[in-house]
Motif scaffolding. Structure first.
Motif, PDB file in Angstrom:
ATOM      1  N   GLY A  21      48.308  71.107   4.613  1.00 13.46           N
ATOM      2  CA  GLY A  21      49.510  71.722   4.795  1.00 13.46           C
ATOM      3  C   GLY A  21      50.258  71.022   5.743  1.00 13.46           C
ATOM      4  N   TRP A  22      49.572  70.749   6.853  1.00 16.26           N
ATOM      5  CA  TRP A  22      50.246  70.100   8.179  1.00 16.26           C
ATOM      6  C   TRP A  22      50.598  68.691   7.691  1.00 16.26           C
ATOM      7  N   VAL A  23      49.840  68.011   6.973  1.00 19.54           N
ATOM      8  CA  VAL A  23      50.511  66.756   6.373  1.00 19.54           C
ATOM      9  C   VAL A  23      51.296  66.509   5.422  1.00 19.54           C
ATOM     10  N   LEU A  24      51.368  67.346   4.577  1.00 23.10           N
ATOM     11  CA  LEU A  24      52.661  67.686   3.777  1.00 23.10           C
ATOM     12  C   LEU A  24      53.921  67.677   4.640  1.00 23.10           C
ATOM     13  N   ASP A  25      54.023  68.694   5.598  1.00 21.29           N
ATOM     14  CA  ASP A  25      55.049  69.086   6.462  1.00 21.29           C
ATOM     15  C   ASP A  25      55.372  67.997   7.514  1.00 21.29           C
ATOM     16  N   HIS A  26      54.555  67.262   7.916  1.00 25.68           N
ATOM     17  CA  HIS A  26      54.943  66.533   9.047  1.00 25.68           C
ATOM     18  C   HIS A  26      54.743  64.789   8.720  1.00 25.68           C
ATOM     19  N   VAL A  27      53.768  64.464   7.610  1.00 24.17           N
ATOM     20  CA  VAL A  27      53.885  63.246   7.139  1.00 24.17           C
ATOM     21  C   VAL A  27      54.540  62.702   6.134  1.00 24.17           C
ATOM     22  N   VAL A  28      54.289  63.668   5.162  1.00 19.23           N
ATOM     23  CA  VAL A  28      54.691  63.321   3.438  1.00 19.23           C
ATOM     24  C   VAL A  28      56.522  63.723   3.656  1.00 19.23           C
ATOM     25  N   TYR A  29      56.845  64.923   4.498  1.00 21.54           N
ATOM     26  CA  TYR A  29      58.068  65.272   4.615  1.00 21.54           C
ATOM     27  C   TYR A  29      58.287  65.583   6.489  1.00 21.54           C
ATOM     28  N   ARG A  30      59.393  65.548   6.678  1.00 19.99           N
ATOM     29  CA  ARG A  30      59.895  65.846   8.061  1.00 19.99           C
ATOM     30  C   ARG A  30      60.461  67.331   8.170  1.00 19.99           C
ATOM     31  N   THR A  31      59.494  68.234   8.542  1.00 22.97           N
ATOM     32  CA  THR A  31      59.529  69.563   8.418  1.00 22.97           C
ATOM     33  C   THR A  31      59.960  70.076  10.062  1.00 22.97           C
ATOM     34  N   THR A  32      61.090  70.749  10.322  1.00 23.96           N
ATOM     35  CA  THR A  32      61.399  71.437  11.590  1.00 23.96           C
ATOM     36  C   THR A  32      61.301  72.766  11.313  1.00 23.96           C
ATOM     37  N   VAL A  33      60.333  73.078  12.399  1.00 27.64           N
ATOM     38  CA  VAL A  33      59.966  74.539  12.467  1.00 27.64           C
ATOM     39  C   VAL A  33      60.267  75.301  13.418  1.00 27.64           C
ATOM     40  N   LYS A  34      61.015  76.548  13.055  1.00 25.81           N
ATOM     41  CA  LYS A  34      61.661  77.309  14.190  1.00 25.81           C
ATOM     42  C   LYS A  34      60.786  78.845  14.166  1.00 25.81           C
ATOM     43  N   GLY A  35      60.769  79.550  15.444  1.00 20.81           N
ATOM     44  CA  GLY A  35      60.464  80.892  15.420  1.00 20.81           C
ATOM     45  C   GLY A  35      58.848  81.135  15.155  1.00 20.81           C
ATOM     46  N   ARG A  36      58.079  80.202  15.648  1.00 19.13           N
ATOM     47  CA  ARG A  36      56.724  80.569  15.418  1.00 19.13           C
ATOM     48  C   ARG A  36      56.332  81.509  16.566  1.00 19.13           C
ATOM     49  N   GLU A  37      56.933  82.144  17.683  1.00 22.66           N
ATOM     50  CA  GLU A  37      56.813  82.886  18.483  1.00 22.66           C
ATOM     51  C   GLU A  37      56.825  84.272  18.114  1.00 22.66           C
TER      52      GLU A  37
END
Length: 239
Positions: A21-37
């Motif tokens: 899942g991490w590779v999909l988000d950050h290698v295949v695509y460029r995913t900005t993630v907000k609000g993890r906190e």
């Protein structure tokens, strides 16, 4: 020791699927993630995301700070893909109504794990104008907080509902404030369900709109099949 019940997938399912899942988000695509906190660090959590593309579940899975088991339509559990979904701990659901799937989700939550749901049910504009009651039932019967998740960019403009985004596209995933729901004294079960569904829908819809403003990424058209075929002058195929 982590609680393991008959309907709860093995924790080993996350050992390989989380990195994928991490590779999909950050290698295949460029995913900005907000609000993890905003995501509780322990205990059960229900992630409720808007739905615009078949990639929404995997993208939410890869962006989350905690592993989750996502409800996926049972038609996907066939052949090799079905084996992958089962091995990664995802949960099949009949979208026409599936109490068995909901009960299994409750067992997952009762075991202290997280469940991911796309409560709009089918892909559309992603505005969360309407949601099904399953997420409300789970919230009321498990006591788990609901975290609204805005997913943007997995489908844009007039793209077909079945389109595959090109690698490298920018996605935006935002986790909102957790919402805890409970039955009120003297309130009937149906009234509780209706109120909970309205509160979850309002929280998700509001969070999606806030995320649009912050990211600058608009929602796609509700059903791009009609827009594209209208331009071409041919009738839309009914899938």
């Amino acid at each position: 020791m982590t609680d393991r019940r008959p309907g709860v997938p093995s924790g080993l399912t996350m050992a390989w699927s989380r990195p994928v899942g991490w590779v999909l988000d950050h290698v295949v695509y460029r995913t900005t993630v907000k609000g993890r906190e905003n995501v509780p660090t322990g205990g059960p959590v229900i992630f409720a995301g808007n739905h615009i593309s078949f990639l929404d579940g995997p993208v939410m899975f890869g962006a989350s700070p905690r592993p989750m088991h996502i409800l996926v339509k049972q038609e996907m559990f066939k052949g090799f893909l079905g084996q992958v979904l089962t091995a990664s701990g995802q949960l099949p659901v009949d979208r026409r109504g599936d109490r068995t799937a909901l009960q299994r989700c409750k067992e997952v939550l009762d075991a202290g794990r997280c469940v991911g749901i796309l409560p709009e049910g089918t892909r559309g504009s992603g505005a969360a104008a309407d949601i099904n009651g399953g997420v409300a039932w789970l919230a009321l019967n498990s006591g788990a907080p609901v975290v609204p998740v805005a997913i943007l960019g997995t489908r844009t403009g007039a793209e077909h509902l079945d389109s595959v985004p090109r690698p490298g596209r920018r996605f935006h995933v935002s986790f909102g404030n957790a919402l805890t729901l409970a039955r009120r004294a003297g309130e009937s079960g149906r009234a509780s369900m209706d109120r909970a569904a309205l509160e979850i829908r309002a929280a998700l819809a509001g969070h999606v709109q806030d995320s649009i403003q912050l990211s600058g990424q608009p929602l796609p058209f509700a059903d791009a099949r009609q827009d594209l075929t209208a331009v071409a002058g041919t009738p839309a195929d009914d899938h």
